[in-house]
Enzyme design. Structure first.
Site, short mmCIF file in Angstrom:
data_model
loop_
_atom_site.label_atom_id
_atom_site.label_comp_id
_atom_site.label_asym_id
_atom_site.label_seq_id
_atom_site.Cartn_x
_atom_site.Cartn_y
_atom_site.Cartn_z
CG HIS A 165 70.87 95.58 135.37
ND1 HIS A 165 71.68 95.70 136.50
CD2 HIS A 165 69.91 94.63 135.58
CE1 HIS A 165 71.27 94.71 137.39
NE2 HIS A 165 70.07 93.91 136.61
NE ARG A 166 74.83 100.68 129.67
CZ ARG A 166 74.89 101.70 128.73
NH1 ARG A 166 75.64 101.31 127.57
NH2 ARG A 166 74.44 102.73 128.79
#
Length: 428
Positions: free
Chosen positions: A401-402
């Protein structure tokens, strides 16, 4: 008369992959007493991914095996001693015995004139340094270059005289950083606290403890490392009737369902390159120029992910041939490092085992992994409200999700579903 040191070299446990911390000796191809030449394989080592032949860098005689077959040693540790000639074999074996007893000093060299007087003890210096003087760790070499320290003039304090980073810092006059000692924890009050994460629990009565293999230990480390990455998961269902029909046409040519799914994923990744990206340092991410898809394969005693490289540039028939070769190598543990550590995206297919859906753990250094379930006959309704039975497959993608957001993954899965539901482009 000056002492002439015998030429006895150490054969070290090599680092066969970027994640390898120790290796297991599968077998010795050269026995004690065998004469070997530079480039000859002397030992087979089991790394965390494969069994690989290890060659010697020098000519000589295998004088002593320090780690027998079945034993393990950390990367960089000596596993055998190589004597240059017959005269040094006895010395090497004495040295091996000293090492096995935990002694760090070499026995006296036999090459001393009998008539020469015994020299008086000298302070530590280059003359009395161990035979491996000048051999330094990679970090020590880096520090020596930065601080302009001549490694040849540094006496190592590491194992067998190896020059360490601390030795270089001492030679350069750098004061070591003081160690910060954490304050003692407050005394426990009340009921006993729960067992801390990572604590070693005693085995259950009647149980049998089985140590991890080298591969299982590597998988364990990688899975724990993956838990530090913030991930999210998105599921998507798609109709596979046309894909199943295509598979029936091409399976006689060796094309598997997995190969078709890998090709479909690569085609979708070309349109959504962020899903093929990776974040390795937590501060930036890189768009990978190649689409290399790893495919999870269960083998006896572990798990491997052979990598099909440049999938977007190859047709399904060439991919099928390459996959057969990789699969054979994986099952015989003969994969080369570039054949398992170059993946930019991973696919895990448990549909062949009848699994409907599952979540996969994100491999370290990759942006996403796709978990593929089985195709099942399902009652579906079309846009006009008419019901029919079609084969439906559910895939779940776990993503970092980064660098990948929900909208990115949703768009990628929409493209992937369109290719699967109209797969003619897979054969182009």
């Amino acid at each position: 008369m000056a002492v002439v040191r015998a030429k006895v070299r150490e054969i070290f446990m090599p680092a066969l992959s970027s994640t390898m911390t120790e290796g297991k000796i599968v077998s010795w191809t050269a026995a004690e007493g065998d004469r070997v030449a530079k480039g000859d394989p002397v030992v087979v080592v089991e790394s965390d991914k494969a069994d690989m032949d290890v060659e010697t860098f020098h000519d000589g005689i295998v004088a002593a095996v320090l780690v027998p077959a079945g034993g393990t040693a950390p990367v960089g540790a000596p596993i055998a001693l190589l004597a240059e000639s017959e005269e040094e074999v006895t010395l090497a074996r004495d040295r091996a015995q000293a090492l096995s007893q935990g002694q760090s000093q070499e026995p006296p060299s036999p090459h001393v004139d009998a008539a020469a007087p015994v020299p008086a003890p000298q302070p530590p210096g280059p003359v009395g340094a161990p035979a491996t003087k000048g051999v330094a760790t990679p970090y020590a070499k880096k520090l020596a270059k930065e601080h302009r320290v001549d490694i040849a003039g540094v006496v190592g304090t590491g194992p067998h005289g190896r020059v360490t980073a601390a030795d270089i810092e001492t030679a350069a006059g750098i004061k070591p950083k003081p160690k910060v000692v954490p304050p003692p924890p407050p005394a426990a009050v009340g009921p006993a606290p729960p067992v801390a994460a990572g604590a070693v629990l005693p085995p259950l009565p009647g149980g049998r403890v089985v140590p991890f293999t080298t591969m299982q230990a590597a998988v364990s480390r990688n899975m724990v490392d993956s838990l530090s990455v913030p991930t999210f998961r998105v599921g998507y269902s798609m109709i596979t009737d046309k894909l199943d029909a295509l598979y029936e046409k091409v399976k006689s040519k060796g094309v598997t369902k997995t190969v078709l799914l890998v090709k479909a994923a690569a085609m979708a990744l070309t349109q959504h390159p962020v899903v093929n990206a990776s974040c390795r340092d937590g501060k930036s991410f890189s768009y990978n120029s190649n689409i290399n898809i790893g495919v999870a394969v269960a083998i006896e005693g572990g798990l491997l992910t052979p990598v099909l490289e440049d999938v977007d540039k190859l047709d399904i028939y060439l991919l099928a041939r390459k996959w057969r070769v990789l699969l054979k190598k994986a099952r015989t543990k003969q994969l080369q490092p570039n054949e398992y550590n170059s993946g930019t995206f991973t696919l895990s297919n448990l549909g062949m085992f009848g699994v409907d859906k599952f979540d996969a753990i994100l491999p370290a250094g990759q942006g996403a992994i796709m978990a593929v379930g089985a195709s099942r006959p399902t009652v579906v309704a079309d846009k006009d409200g008419f019901f029919s039975i079609k084969s439906e497959m559910l895939v779940n993608v776990t993503a970092d999700h980064r660098i990948i957001y929900g909208a990115d993954l949703a768009a990628f899965l929409q493209t992937f579903a369109k290719i699967v539901e109209d797969p003619e482009s897979l054969t182009l």
